[in-house]
Design a protein around this motif. Sequence first.
Motif, PDB file in Angstrom:
ATOM      1  N   MET A  33       0.588  -1.541  -0.322  1.00  0.00           N
ATOM      2  CA  MET A  33       0.181  -0.353   0.004  1.00  0.00           C
ATOM      3  C   MET A  33       0.766   1.251  -0.097  1.00  0.00           C
ATOM      4  N   ASP A  34       0.410   2.445  -0.821  1.00  0.00           N
ATOM      5  CA  ASP A  34       1.365   3.561  -0.987  1.00  0.00           C
ATOM      6  C   ASP A  34       1.117   4.442   0.062  1.00  0.00           C
ATOM      7  N   GLN A  35       0.017   4.413  -0.130  1.00  0.00           N
ATOM      8  CA  GLN A  35      -0.656   5.739   1.031  1.00  0.00           C
ATOM      9  C   GLN A  35      -0.994   5.414   2.903  1.00  0.00           C
ATOM     10  N   ASP A  36      -0.859   6.066   3.124  1.00  0.00           N
ATOM     11  CA  ASP A  36      -0.914   6.095   4.760  1.00  0.00           C
ATOM     12  C   ASP A  36      -2.358   6.245   4.403  1.00  0.00           C
ATOM     13  N   LEU A  37      -2.848   5.888   5.700  1.00  0.00           N
ATOM     14  CA  LEU A  37      -4.564   5.844   5.975  1.00  0.00           C
ATOM     15  C   LEU A  37      -4.159   6.621   6.999  1.00  0.00           C
ATOM     16  N   LEU A  38      -3.760   6.728   8.298  1.00  0.00           N
ATOM     17  CA  LEU A  38      -3.653   8.135  10.068  1.00  0.00           C
ATOM     18  C   LEU A  38      -3.181   8.914   9.227  1.00  0.00           C
ATOM     19  N   ARG A  40     -13.825  13.441   4.245  1.00  0.00           N
ATOM     20  CA  ARG A  40     -12.394  13.804   4.768  1.00  0.00           C
ATOM     21  C   ARG A  40     -12.433  12.757   6.686  1.00  0.00           C
ATOM     22  N   LEU A  41     -10.909  12.395   7.346  1.00  0.00           N
ATOM     23  CA  LEU A  41      -9.863  11.762   7.619  1.00  0.00           C
ATOM     24  C   LEU A  41     -11.230  13.137   8.983  1.00  0.00           C
ATOM     25  N   ILE A  42     -11.248  14.151   8.919  1.00  0.00           N
ATOM     26  CA  ILE A  42     -11.276  14.944  10.162  1.00  0.00           C
ATOM     27  C   ILE A  42     -12.478  15.960   9.273  1.00  0.00           C
ATOM     28  N   GLN A  43     -13.921  15.385   9.487  1.00  0.00           N
ATOM     29  CA  GLN A  43     -14.846  16.267   9.247  1.00  0.00           C
ATOM     30  C   GLN A  43     -14.629  18.044   9.141  1.00  0.00           C
ATOM     31  N   TYR A  53      -2.192  16.642   2.361  1.00  0.00           N
ATOM     32  CA  TYR A  53      -3.265  17.480   2.708  1.00  0.00           C
ATOM     33  C   TYR A  53      -3.757  17.951   1.450  1.00  0.00           C
ATOM     34  N   GLU A  54      -3.420  17.503   0.838  1.00  0.00           N
ATOM     35  CA  GLU A  54      -4.058  17.884  -1.115  1.00  0.00           C
ATOM     36  C   GLU A  54      -4.659  16.853  -1.307  1.00  0.00           C
ATOM     37  N   LYS A  68      -8.238  17.917   0.997  1.00  0.00           N
ATOM     38  CA  LYS A  68      -8.915  19.079   0.379  1.00  0.00           C
ATOM     39  C   LYS A  68      -9.923  18.910  -0.564  1.00  0.00           C
ATOM     40  N   ARG A  69      -9.367  17.606  -1.744  1.00  0.00           N
ATOM     41  CA  ARG A  69     -10.283  17.091  -2.669  1.00  0.00           C
ATOM     42  C   ARG A  69     -11.519  16.973  -2.086  1.00  0.00           C
ATOM     43  N   LYS A  70     -11.106  15.728  -1.074  1.00  0.00           N
ATOM     44  CA  LYS A  70     -12.714  15.128  -1.125  1.00  0.00           C
ATOM     45  C   LYS A  70     -14.163  16.356  -0.360  1.00  0.00           C
ATOM     46  N   HIS A  71     -14.641  15.587  -0.048  1.00  0.00           N
ATOM     47  CA  HIS A  71     -16.088  15.584  -0.398  1.00  0.00           C
ATOM     48  C   HIS A  71     -15.933  16.148   1.993  1.00  0.00           C
TER      49      HIS A  71
END
Length: 81
Positions: free
Chosen positions: A1-6, A21-24, A10-11, A14-17
């Motif tokens: 897995m290339d991405q750290d889920l914890l 997001r992890l912290i709404q 930032y980029e 920011k693009r997510k709804h």
Amino acid sequence: MDQDLLRPQYESEKRKHKLKRLIQAPNSYFMDVKCPQCSTNNTVFSHARGIVTCIKCSSQLGRSTGGKLQLVLGAKYKTKK
């Protein structure tokens, strides 16, 4: 897995709804807009609906675009925290 889920980048967050997001957090904010004619600071919501006018001189500071507020030329703003 290339991405750290914890600790997501930032980029990508920011693009997510705002609810996925992890912290709404909301996308809107309050800002101080300086009137170009009378130099008065007015507190305005970033996603205001309708036309925003100056409290002192009644000149137009911005208009609604269906999303963020579009400020007139010469109006400067600073976000409030």
